[in-house]
Scaffold this motif. Structure first.
Motif, PDB file in Angstrom:
ATOM      1  N   GLY A  15       0.834  -1.196   0.000  1.00 53.59           N
ATOM      2  CA  GLY A  15       0.000   0.000   0.000  1.00 53.59           C
ATOM      3  C   GLY A  15       0.866   1.242   0.000  1.00 53.59           C
ATOM      4  O   GLY A  15       1.691   1.436  -0.887  1.00 53.59           O
ATOM      5  N   GLN A  16       0.703   2.069   1.018  1.00 54.20           N
ATOM      6  CA  GLN A  16       1.492   3.305   1.137  1.00 54.20           C
ATOM      7  C   GLN A  16       2.523   3.209   2.262  1.00 54.20           C
ATOM      8  O   GLN A  16       3.061   4.223   2.695  1.00 54.20           O
ATOM      9  CB  GLN A  16       0.558   4.505   1.386  1.00 54.20           C
ATOM     10  CG  GLN A  16      -0.230   4.925   0.163  1.00 54.20           C
ATOM     11  CD  GLN A  16       0.670   5.476  -0.935  1.00 54.20           C
ATOM     12  OE1 GLN A  16       1.043   4.777  -1.875  1.00 54.20           O
ATOM     13  NE2 GLN A  16       1.037   6.745  -0.824  1.00 54.20           N
ATOM     14  N   THR A  17       2.787   1.988   2.711  1.00 51.03           N
ATOM     15  CA  THR A  17       3.723   1.779   3.810  1.00 51.03           C
ATOM     16  C   THR A  17       4.889   0.902   3.366  1.00 51.03           C
ATOM     17  O   THR A  17       4.689  -0.103   2.683  1.00 51.03           O
ATOM     18  CB  THR A  17       3.021   1.113   5.006  1.00 51.03           C
ATOM     19  OG1 THR A  17       1.905   1.916   5.401  1.00 51.03           O
ATOM     20  CG2 THR A  17       3.967   0.970   6.186  1.00 51.03           C
ATOM     21  N   VAL A  18       6.095   1.304   3.745  1.00 48.21           N
ATOM     22  CA  VAL A  18       7.303   0.536   3.432  1.00 48.21           C
ATOM     23  C   VAL A  18       7.836  -0.058   4.724  1.00 48.21           C
ATOM     24  O   VAL A  18       8.177   0.675   5.665  1.00 48.21           O
ATOM     25  CB  VAL A  18       8.373   1.428   2.774  1.00 48.21           C
ATOM     26  CG1 VAL A  18       9.557   0.584   2.320  1.00 48.21           C
ATOM     27  CG2 VAL A  18       7.793   2.185   1.592  1.00 48.21           C
ATOM     28  N   HIS A  19       7.898  -1.363   4.794  1.00 47.18           N
ATOM     29  CA  HIS A  19       8.373  -2.072   5.984  1.00 47.18           C
ATOM     30  C   HIS A  19       9.850  -2.388   5.805  1.00 47.18           C
ATOM     31  O   HIS A  19      10.229  -3.172   4.930  1.00 47.18           O
ATOM     32  CB  HIS A  19       7.567  -3.357   6.184  1.00 47.18           C
ATOM     33  CG  HIS A  19       6.110  -3.127   6.389  1.00 47.18           C
ATOM     34  ND1 HIS A  19       5.535  -3.042   7.636  1.00 47.18           N
ATOM     35  CD2 HIS A  19       5.105  -2.916   5.492  1.00 47.18           C
ATOM     36  CE1 HIS A  19       4.231  -2.814   7.509  1.00 47.18           C
ATOM     37  NE2 HIS A  19       3.945  -2.742   6.220  1.00 47.18           N
ATOM     38  N   LEU A  20      10.691  -1.798   6.630  1.00 42.85           N
ATOM     39  CA  LEU A  20      12.134  -1.951   6.476  1.00 42.85           C
ATOM     40  C   LEU A  20      12.817  -2.285   7.792  1.00 42.85           C
ATOM     41  O   LEU A  20      12.410  -1.815   8.863  1.00 42.85           O
ATOM     42  CB  LEU A  20      12.745  -0.654   5.927  1.00 42.85           C
ATOM     43  CG  LEU A  20      12.367  -0.255   4.508  1.00 42.85           C
ATOM     44  CD1 LEU A  20      12.888   1.144   4.218  1.00 42.85           C
ATOM     45  CD2 LEU A  20      12.907  -1.250   3.499  1.00 42.85           C
ATOM     46  N   SER A  21      13.877  -3.062   7.680  1.00 39.36           N
ATOM     47  CA  SER A  21      14.740  -3.331   8.825  1.00 39.36           C
ATOM     48  C   SER A  21      15.463  -2.050   9.237  1.00 39.36           C
ATOM     49  O   SER A  21      15.853  -1.245   8.381  1.00 39.36           O
ATOM     50  CB  SER A  21      15.760  -4.397   8.449  1.00 39.36           C
ATOM     51  OG  SER A  21      16.798  -4.471   9.416  1.00 39.36           O
ATOM     52  N   PRO A  22      15.704  -1.866  10.546  1.00 35.64           N
ATOM     53  CA  PRO A  22      16.493  -0.718  10.989  1.00 35.64           C
ATOM     54  C   PRO A  22      17.993  -0.998  10.978  1.00 35.64           C
ATOM     55  O   PRO A  22      18.787  -0.183  11.466  1.00 35.64           O
ATOM     56  CB  PRO A  22      15.997  -0.512  12.422  1.00 35.64           C
ATOM     57  CG  PRO A  22      15.677  -1.903  12.893  1.00 35.64           C
ATOM     58  CD  PRO A  22      15.130  -2.626  11.683  1.00 35.64           C
ATOM     59  N   ALA A  23      18.401  -2.116  10.396  1.00 35.15           N
ATOM     60  CA  ALA A  23      19.819  -2.489  10.399  1.00 35.15           C
ATOM     61  C   ALA A  23      20.660  -1.469   9.638  1.00 35.15           C
ATOM     62  O   ALA A  23      20.180  -0.795   8.721  1.00 35.15           O
ATOM     63  CB  ALA A  23      19.990  -3.872   9.781  1.00 35.15           C
ATOM     64  N   TYR A  24      21.912  -1.393  10.020  1.00 39.30           N
ATOM     65  CA  TYR A  24      22.837  -0.516   9.312  1.00 39.30           C
ATOM     66  C   TYR A  24      23.204  -1.102   7.945  1.00 39.30           C
ATOM     67  O   TYR A  24      23.320  -2.313   7.778  1.00 39.30           O
ATOM     68  CB  TYR A  24      24.133  -0.337  10.106  1.00 39.30           C
ATOM     69  CG  TYR A  24      24.038   0.668  11.220  1.00 39.30           C
ATOM     70  CD1 TYR A  24      23.897   2.026  10.955  1.00 39.30           C
ATOM     71  CD2 TYR A  24      24.097   0.260  12.554  1.00 39.30           C
ATOM     72  CE1 TYR A  24      23.813   2.952  11.980  1.00 39.30           C
ATOM     73  CE2 TYR A  24      24.016   1.180  13.595  1.00 39.30           C
ATOM     74  CZ  TYR A  24      23.876   2.523  13.300  1.00 39.30           C
ATOM     75  OH  TYR A  24      23.785   3.429  14.319  1.00 39.30           O
ATOM     76  N   LEU A  25      23.384  -0.211   6.984  1.00 43.58           N
ATOM     77  CA  LEU A  25      24.056  -0.555   5.751  1.00 43.58           C
ATOM     78  C   LEU A  25      25.059   0.553   5.454  1.00 43.58           C
ATOM     79  O   LEU A  25      25.104   1.564   6.153  1.00 43.58           O
ATOM     80  CB  LEU A  25      23.088  -0.781   4.598  1.00 43.58           C
ATOM     81  CG  LEU A  25      22.352   0.390   3.970  1.00 43.58           C
ATOM     82  CD1 LEU A  25      21.741  -0.041   2.638  1.00 43.58           C
ATOM     83  CD2 LEU A  25      21.232   0.868   4.875  1.00 43.58           C
ATOM     84  N   GLN A  26      25.858   0.340   4.440  1.00 44.42           N
ATOM     85  CA  GLN A  26      26.980   1.245   4.164  1.00 44.42           C
ATOM     86  C   GLN A  26      27.007   1.548   2.670  1.00 44.42           C
ATOM     87  O   GLN A  26      27.898   1.119   1.956  1.00 44.42           O
ATOM     88  CB  GLN A  26      28.281   0.572   4.628  1.00 44.42           C
ATOM     89  CG  GLN A  26      29.454   1.500   4.813  1.00 44.42           C
ATOM     90  CD  GLN A  26      30.608   0.759   5.459  1.00 44.42           C
ATOM     91  OE1 GLN A  26      30.423  -0.241   6.155  1.00 44.42           O
ATOM     92  NE2 GLN A  26      31.816   1.235   5.240  1.00 44.42           N
ATOM     93  N   PRO A  27      26.017   2.279   2.190  1.00 45.57           N
ATOM     94  CA  PRO A  27      25.815   2.402   0.743  1.00 45.57           C
ATOM     95  C   PRO A  27      26.959   3.122   0.039  1.00 45.57           C
ATOM     96  O   PRO A  27      27.582   4.027   0.588  1.00 45.57           O
ATOM     97  CB  PRO A  27      24.513   3.189   0.643  1.00 45.57           C
ATOM     98  CG  PRO A  27      24.471   4.007   1.905  1.00 45.57           C
ATOM     99  CD  PRO A  27      25.055   3.106   2.951  1.00 45.57           C
ATOM    100  N   ILE A  28      27.177   2.705  -1.209  1.00 43.94           N
ATOM    101  CA  ILE A  28      28.276   3.246  -1.999  1.00 43.94           C
ATOM    102  C   ILE A  28      27.733   3.716  -3.348  1.00 43.94           C
ATOM    103  O   ILE A  28      26.814   3.125  -3.906  1.00 43.94           O
ATOM    104  CB  ILE A  28      29.383   2.176  -2.181  1.00 43.94           C
ATOM    105  CG1 ILE A  28      30.612   2.760  -2.892  1.00 43.94           C
ATOM    106  CG2 ILE A  28      28.866   0.935  -2.901  1.00 43.94           C
ATOM    107  CD1 ILE A  28      31.823   1.827  -2.862  1.00 43.94           C
ATOM    108  N   ALA A  29      28.285   4.786  -3.872  1.00 49.64           N
ATOM    109  CA  ALA A  29      27.870   5.314  -5.168  1.00 49.64           C
ATOM    110  C   ALA A  29      28.464   4.462  -6.289  1.00 49.64           C
ATOM    111  O   ALA A  29      29.595   3.970  -6.189  1.00 49.64           O
ATOM    112  CB  ALA A  29      28.333   6.761  -5.319  1.00 49.64           C
ATOM    113  N   SER A  30      27.717   4.309  -7.364  1.00 54.58           N
ATOM    114  CA  SER A  30      28.198   3.513  -8.494  1.00 54.58           C
ATOM    115  C   SER A  30      29.489   4.084  -9.080  1.00 54.58           C
ATOM    116  O   SER A  30      30.336   3.333  -9.572  1.00 54.58           O
ATOM    117  CB  SER A  30      27.122   3.418  -9.570  1.00 54.58           C
ATOM    118  OG  SER A  30      26.776   4.695 -10.064  1.00 54.58           O
ATOM    119  N   ASP A  31      29.663   5.399  -9.009  1.00 54.86           N
ATOM    120  CA  ASP A  31      30.916   5.997  -9.500  1.00 54.86           C
ATOM    121  C   ASP A  31      32.113   5.524  -8.691  1.00 54.86           C
ATOM    122  O   ASP A  31      33.193   5.267  -9.239  1.00 54.86           O
ATOM    123  CB  ASP A  31      30.826   7.521  -9.469  1.00 54.86           C
ATOM    124  CG  ASP A  31      30.039   8.091 -10.641  1.00 54.86           C
ATOM    125  OD1 ASP A  31      30.187   7.567 -11.762  1.00 54.86           O
ATOM    126  OD2 ASP A  31      29.273   9.040 -10.432  1.00 54.86           O
TER     127      ASP A  31
END
Length: 254
Positions: A147-163
């Motif tokens: 619906g209009q809700t996104v269920h997400l883990s609160p875990a850490y991630l370490q995102p990186i740019a494709s560049d």
């Protein structure tokens, strides 16, 4: 030097090809559209003839457990067999930080199978384990939307740019094989719920983010160590907010 980039027209592949060509190398951007199909084997031997380095940046079109396993096993076998015949001196593959910790996921099991093929091939190799890309945050949010809700883990991630990923892949292509794994990640650790909230705010997305420790990521639950790098990782320079500020403006949702 001739370098073949499998998946050379994709997000990471196209950027890596550009970097290597600017350095003066003979780079073939290989994909099914260019007549190189690692699943059927069509065009693979011809593409690899005379190549010193192969970068495997291809991804499965399906993430269903059996389909993704068959993709990485079939593609890997065909590519490594042709590489051995061609005398390839360095086989490089892009994989995932935390893959070995997330074997409850069919996708992660498929990446493990791909890596095992590379390690047992006899061809000198480097495997690059990357954290998740900035560009894929929207897709992660979409896959967890009800619906209009996104269920997400609160875990850490370490995102990186494709560049930043492409910079590393180009450097690895021109370096000696390590016959092991290199880890790369973004410059900051951010909770998954926080990063998607920032994304929604910047793109005027009306969906609500709900914290759910049991929310799945590629079929598995996360903890704070699942998706972050170890102590010796190479870190990118582009922070998520800086990357986000450079994206084209979004139309405000009604």
């Amino acid at each position: 030097m001739k370098i073949v980039v499998i998946g050379g027209t994709g997000l990471i592949g196209s950027k890596t090809v550009e970097r290597l060509r600017k350095k003066g190398h003979d780079v073939l951007a290989a994909s099914p559209n260019s007549g190189v199909d690692t699943i059927t084997g069509q065009g693979v031997a011809e593409a690899l003839a005379g190549a010193q380095v192969v970068l495997d940046l291809a991804n499965s079109p399906s993430f269903e457990d059996q389909a993704v396993l068959e993709f990485f096993q079939t593609s890997g076998r065909n590519l490594l067999k042709a590489g051995a015949v061609a005398g390839v001196k360095h086989h490089i593959a892009l994989s995932i930080v935390g893959m070995e910790r997330l074997q409850g996921s069919g996708y992660m099991r498929a990446k493990m199978a791909q890596e095992q093929l590379i390690k047992s091939s006899g061809i000198p190799y480097t495997i690059v384990h990357s954290t998740q890309f900035h560009e894929f945050m929207a897709g992660i949010a979409q896959s967890n939307t009800v619906g209009q809700t996104v269920h997400l883990s609160p875990a850490y991630l370490q995102p990186i740019a494709s560049d930043d990923v492409a910079d590393v892949m180009a450097e690895v292509a021109l370096a000696a094989p390590v016959n092991g794994t290199i880890e790369i990640g973004g410059p900051e650790k951010i909770r998954l719920t926080d990063i998607v909230t920032r994304l929604f705010k910047a793109t005027h997305d009306p969906r609500q983010v709900t914290t759910d420790p049991h929310a799945r990521y590629f079929g598995v639950e996360l903890d704070d160590t699942s998706l972050v790098t170890g102590a010796n990782a190479r870190l990118g320079k582009i922070r998520f907010d800086d990357w986000l500020s450079q994206q084209p403006p979004q139309k405000k949702s009604a």
